[in-house]
Design a protein around this motif. Sequence first.
Motif, PDB file in Angstrom:
ATOM      1  N   TYR A 122      -4.944  -5.833   6.251  1.00  0.00           N
ATOM      2  CA  TYR A 122      -3.567  -5.495   6.608  1.00  0.00           C
ATOM      3  C   TYR A 122      -3.220  -6.014   7.995  1.00  0.00           C
ATOM      4  O   TYR A 122      -2.166  -6.624   8.207  1.00  0.00           O
ATOM      5  CB  TYR A 122      -3.362  -3.977   6.550  1.00  0.00           C
ATOM      6  CG  TYR A 122      -2.019  -3.550   7.102  1.00  0.00           C
ATOM      7  CD1 TYR A 122      -0.863  -3.787   6.382  1.00  0.00           C
ATOM      8  CD2 TYR A 122      -1.911  -2.938   8.345  1.00  0.00           C
ATOM      9  CE1 TYR A 122       0.379  -3.421   6.884  1.00  0.00           C
ATOM     10  CE2 TYR A 122      -0.687  -2.569   8.852  1.00  0.00           C
ATOM     11  CZ  TYR A 122       0.458  -2.810   8.123  1.00  0.00           C
ATOM     12  OH  TYR A 122       1.675  -2.458   8.627  1.00  0.00           O
ATOM     13  N   LYS A 126      -0.467  -8.898   8.508  1.00  0.00           N
ATOM     14  CA  LYS A 126       0.760  -8.433   9.149  1.00  0.00           C
ATOM     15  C   LYS A 126       1.098  -9.279  10.367  1.00  0.00           C
ATOM     16  O   LYS A 126       2.243  -9.667  10.580  1.00  0.00           O
ATOM     17  CB  LYS A 126       0.625  -6.972   9.564  1.00  0.00           C
ATOM     18  CG  LYS A 126       1.852  -6.421  10.287  1.00  0.00           C
ATOM     19  CD  LYS A 126       1.664  -4.961  10.578  1.00  0.00           C
ATOM     20  CE  LYS A 126       2.849  -4.432  11.366  1.00  0.00           C
ATOM     21  NZ  LYS A 126       2.850  -4.919  12.741  1.00  0.00           N
ATOM     22  N   ASN A 143       5.235  -6.122   6.857  1.00  0.00           N
ATOM     23  CA  ASN A 143       4.473  -4.876   6.685  1.00  0.00           C
ATOM     24  C   ASN A 143       4.233  -4.589   5.206  1.00  0.00           C
ATOM     25  O   ASN A 143       3.129  -4.226   4.789  1.00  0.00           O
ATOM     26  CB  ASN A 143       5.226  -3.695   7.306  1.00  0.00           C
ATOM     27  CG  ASN A 143       5.439  -3.857   8.791  1.00  0.00           C
ATOM     28  OD1 ASN A 143       4.730  -4.603   9.452  1.00  0.00           O
ATOM     29  ND2 ASN A 143       6.442  -3.165   9.325  1.00  0.00           N
TER      30      ASN A 143
END
Length: 335
Positions: A122, A126, A143
């Motif tokens: 992530y 991101k 996101n």
Amino acid sequence: MELSCAMAGSAAAPPGPGPPAAAGAALRDGEDYESLPSGVALGTHMVAGAVAGIMEHTIMYPVDSVKTRMQSLQPDPKAQYRGVYEALKKMVLTEGFWRPLRGIDVTMLGAGPAHALYFACYEKMKKSLSDVFQPGGNSHLANGIAGSVATLLHDAVMNPAEVVKQRLQMFNSPYTSVLGCVRAVHRTEGFGAFYRSYTTQLTMNVPFQAIHFITYELMQEHLNPQRQYHPQSHIVAGAVAGAVAAAATTPLDVCKTLLNTQENTALSSLKIRGHLSGMANAFSTVYQLGGVPGFFKGVQARVIYQMPSTAIAWSVYEFFKYVLTKRALEKKPAS
């Protein structure tokens, strides 16, 4: 939460205001826990993610056991509950004090590595996508995409653990141990049984995580606009994000539970032979047995479980990220 990841070889995020003065004195000017130093970013995210994942899944585990039972389409008369508290009380009184914790060991084994990969992926995605969609800023689209892709890795690790866990949680489960359950499922249903609900899990978790991360970031913009280390804002934002995402994706969770548990009574009532597979078949079965309300069985327990779970996950993750980053920065020679 602004989870800016400064990986080795990538540009660091714009410097932020840093943590509160008392806690952030050790962090040098121009650096804060949100824009991680290149030397510790990946390890920081993986350690913090693993700890957060284990805490998230274990602290509220008894409620998760209740949720699994309340999602049963045709529960045994002895396992029909009107609420979460009644269910927990009945389980303890009739099945023993430790019954709500059955299966917690396999959950811990899966949650650590799954969340380590999840948060690391992530963070990296991101940062990379934000640089594309909104250079120097925070992109909600980035996101959502990053959270969804990270879910692919997370679920690949967690899905077998979920299958074993939910079969151990069911009322009158024929399995007495994790290893016994793994062996029996593999022998009678084959290896594919551990991934029978994978596509449904992804179909549920991709929107769940997209809603979760976007809601969390939106809440942080209002509660913590300076992106400081602020435990209260992480807890509140995490709880709200978890509740919204959990309620919205409950119908898919009911289908996932059916595929994982292969509830014999429900399948037999529809004269389904063999094993139920596929999201479409699961949706059809749930609708035939429970109608539209059937898709929301256990929604109360799911929301009650997810609110503190996500609050715990985010607050623990932020805390460990801050502590590990602060320690790394203290070791760096002053420029």
